[in-house]
Design a protein around this motif. Structure first.
Motif, PDB file in Angstrom:
ATOM      1  N   TYR A 142      42.425   3.390 -27.372  1.00  0.00           N
ATOM      2  CA  TYR A 142      43.856   3.563 -27.164  1.00  0.00           C
ATOM      3  C   TYR A 142      44.562   3.157 -28.439  1.00  0.00           C
ATOM      4  O   TYR A 142      44.265   2.127 -29.020  1.00  0.00           O
ATOM      5  CB  TYR A 142      44.317   2.714 -25.983  1.00  0.00           C
ATOM      6  CG  TYR A 142      45.759   2.916 -25.631  1.00  0.00           C
ATOM      7  CD1 TYR A 142      46.160   4.083 -24.999  1.00  0.00           C
ATOM      8  CD2 TYR A 142      46.705   1.968 -25.935  1.00  0.00           C
ATOM      9  CE1 TYR A 142      47.485   4.285 -24.679  1.00  0.00           C
ATOM     10  CE2 TYR A 142      48.021   2.147 -25.615  1.00  0.00           C
ATOM     11  CZ  TYR A 142      48.417   3.319 -24.979  1.00  0.00           C
ATOM     12  OH  TYR A 142      49.727   3.523 -24.672  1.00  0.00           O
ATOM     13  N   LEU A 143      45.529   3.965 -28.848  1.00  0.00           N
ATOM     14  CA  LEU A 143      46.217   3.718 -30.107  1.00  0.00           C
ATOM     15  C   LEU A 143      47.693   3.485 -29.861  1.00  0.00           C
ATOM     16  O   LEU A 143      48.336   4.222 -29.128  1.00  0.00           O
ATOM     17  CB  LEU A 143      46.044   4.934 -31.027  1.00  0.00           C
ATOM     18  CG  LEU A 143      46.786   4.876 -32.352  1.00  0.00           C
ATOM     19  CD1 LEU A 143      46.137   3.838 -33.258  1.00  0.00           C
ATOM     20  CD2 LEU A 143      46.756   6.235 -33.018  1.00  0.00           C
ATOM     21  N   LEU A 161      47.006  10.296 -27.486  1.00  0.00           N
ATOM     22  CA  LEU A 161      48.232  10.060 -28.248  1.00  0.00           C
ATOM     23  C   LEU A 161      49.450  10.432 -27.401  1.00  0.00           C
ATOM     24  O   LEU A 161      50.336  11.154 -27.847  1.00  0.00           O
ATOM     25  CB  LEU A 161      48.227  10.885 -29.541  1.00  0.00           C
ATOM     26  CG  LEU A 161      47.133  10.553 -30.546  1.00  0.00           C
ATOM     27  CD1 LEU A 161      47.094  11.579 -31.670  1.00  0.00           C
ATOM     28  CD2 LEU A 161      47.337   9.164 -31.116  1.00  0.00           C
ATOM     29  N   VAL A 162      49.508   9.960 -26.174  1.00  0.00           N
ATOM     30  CA  VAL A 162      50.578  10.299 -25.245  1.00  0.00           C
ATOM     31  C   VAL A 162      51.913   9.786 -25.765  1.00  0.00           C
ATOM     32  O   VAL A 162      52.072   8.593 -26.016  1.00  0.00           O
ATOM     33  CB  VAL A 162      50.303   9.716 -23.842  1.00  0.00           C
ATOM     34  CG1 VAL A 162      51.463   9.986 -22.897  1.00  0.00           C
ATOM     35  CG2 VAL A 162      49.009  10.275 -23.290  1.00  0.00           C
ATOM     36  N   SER A 179      53.200  14.844 -23.490  1.00  0.00           N
ATOM     37  CA  SER A 179      54.516  14.193 -23.552  1.00  0.00           C
ATOM     38  C   SER A 179      54.989  13.941 -24.976  1.00  0.00           C
ATOM     39  O   SER A 179      55.636  12.942 -25.251  1.00  0.00           O
ATOM     40  CB  SER A 179      54.504  12.880 -22.758  1.00  0.00           C
ATOM     41  OG  SER A 179      54.177  13.134 -21.413  1.00  0.00           O
ATOM     42  N   ASN A 180      54.658  14.829 -25.879  1.00  0.00           N
ATOM     43  CA  ASN A 180      55.116  14.734 -27.262  1.00  0.00           C
ATOM     44  C   ASN A 180      56.090  15.879 -27.533  1.00  0.00           C
ATOM     45  O   ASN A 180      55.675  17.010 -27.737  1.00  0.00           O
ATOM     46  CB  ASN A 180      53.941  14.817 -28.239  1.00  0.00           C
ATOM     47  CG  ASN A 180      53.223  13.501 -28.375  1.00  0.00           C
ATOM     48  OD1 ASN A 180      53.772  12.530 -28.884  1.00  0.00           O
ATOM     49  ND2 ASN A 180      51.984  13.449 -27.914  1.00  0.00           N
ATOM     50  N   ASP A 206      44.963  18.114 -23.048  1.00  0.00           N
ATOM     51  CA  ASP A 206      46.155  17.859 -22.244  1.00  0.00           C
ATOM     52  C   ASP A 206      47.372  17.961 -23.155  1.00  0.00           C
ATOM     53  O   ASP A 206      47.564  17.128 -24.044  1.00  0.00           O
ATOM     54  CB  ASP A 206      46.074  16.470 -21.609  1.00  0.00           C
ATOM     55  CG  ASP A 206      47.199  16.209 -20.613  1.00  0.00           C
ATOM     56  OD1 ASP A 206      48.233  16.914 -20.649  1.00  0.00           O
ATOM     57  OD2 ASP A 206      47.052  15.269 -19.808  1.00  0.00           O
ATOM     58  N   ILE A 207      48.164  19.006 -22.935  1.00  0.00           N
ATOM     59  CA  ILE A 207      49.413  19.184 -23.691  1.00  0.00           C
ATOM     60  C   ILE A 207      50.598  19.245 -22.724  1.00  0.00           C
ATOM     61  O   ILE A 207      51.657  19.786 -23.047  1.00  0.00           O
ATOM     62  CB  ILE A 207      49.371  20.429 -24.612  1.00  0.00           C
ATOM     63  CG1 ILE A 207      48.959  21.677 -23.845  1.00  0.00           C
ATOM     64  CG2 ILE A 207      48.451  20.173 -25.796  1.00  0.00           C
ATOM     65  CD1 ILE A 207      48.997  22.957 -24.673  1.00  0.00           C
ATOM     66  N   ALA A 208      50.414  18.684 -21.526  1.00  0.00           N
ATOM     67  CA  ALA A 208      51.482  18.659 -20.527  1.00  0.00           C
ATOM     68  C   ALA A 208      52.706  17.946 -21.097  1.00  0.00           C
ATOM     69  O   ALA A 208      52.592  16.920 -21.757  1.00  0.00           O
ATOM     70  CB  ALA A 208      51.007  17.947 -19.264  1.00  0.00           C
TER      71      ALA A 208
END
Length: 142
Positions: free
Chosen positions: A1-2, A23-24, A54-55, A74-76
């Motif tokens: 996690y970053l 990278l959410v 969420s970006n 995941d690009i939601a």
């Protein structure tokens, strides 16, 4: 996690054997001068799972489409992503979450066809139904 700022993220491109990257919302709140490119992702050839959801400051996914081992994307909530036709290059992709990126209209037919052509895709999570036939086993509309 970053956690951290965008200035630290480009260091990740040196992690050639990284398999999972989350990278959410990492790029949100940046000024227009600081809009981050995601080009650094194209060098991470071992990635299997990528969550950049969420970006709001991601506008394209072309650097992601050269990742040969990517199985989950995941690009939601990346509401500004346009032109998903290149996603058809992700031949190993098994799971794709595109909730909330289609905007008020339907996903263009060319983009639907690119997603439907993914040979390994088993799970698609979308905000709206597709107009074309697919062989996807799990099609969730959320």
């Amino acid at each position: 996690y970053l956690t951290g700022s965008y200035n630290n993220i480009e260091v990740l491109s040196q992690l050639q054997n990284l398999k999972k990257l989350i990278l959410v919302g990492m790029f949100n709140g940046l000024t227009s001068k600081g809009i981050p490119p995601i080009d650094f992702l194209s060098s991470m050839k071992s990635l299997e799972k990528l969550d950049i959801s969420s970006n709001e400051y991601i506008f394209y996914i072309r650097p992601v489409t050269v990742l040969p081992h990517l199985k989950s994307l995941d690009i939601a909530g990346c509401v500004n992503i346009r032109d998903l036709v290149t996603i058809g290059d992700l031949k190993s992709l098994k799971k794709l979450d595109i909730r909330g990126i289609t905007g008020p209209g339907e996903l263009p037919k060319e983009e639907q066809e690119a997603i439907a052509s993914l040979p390994q895709l088993k799970t698609l999570i979308a905000s709206k139904p597709f107009d074309i036939q697919t062989n996807i086993k799990h099609f969730k509309i959320k």
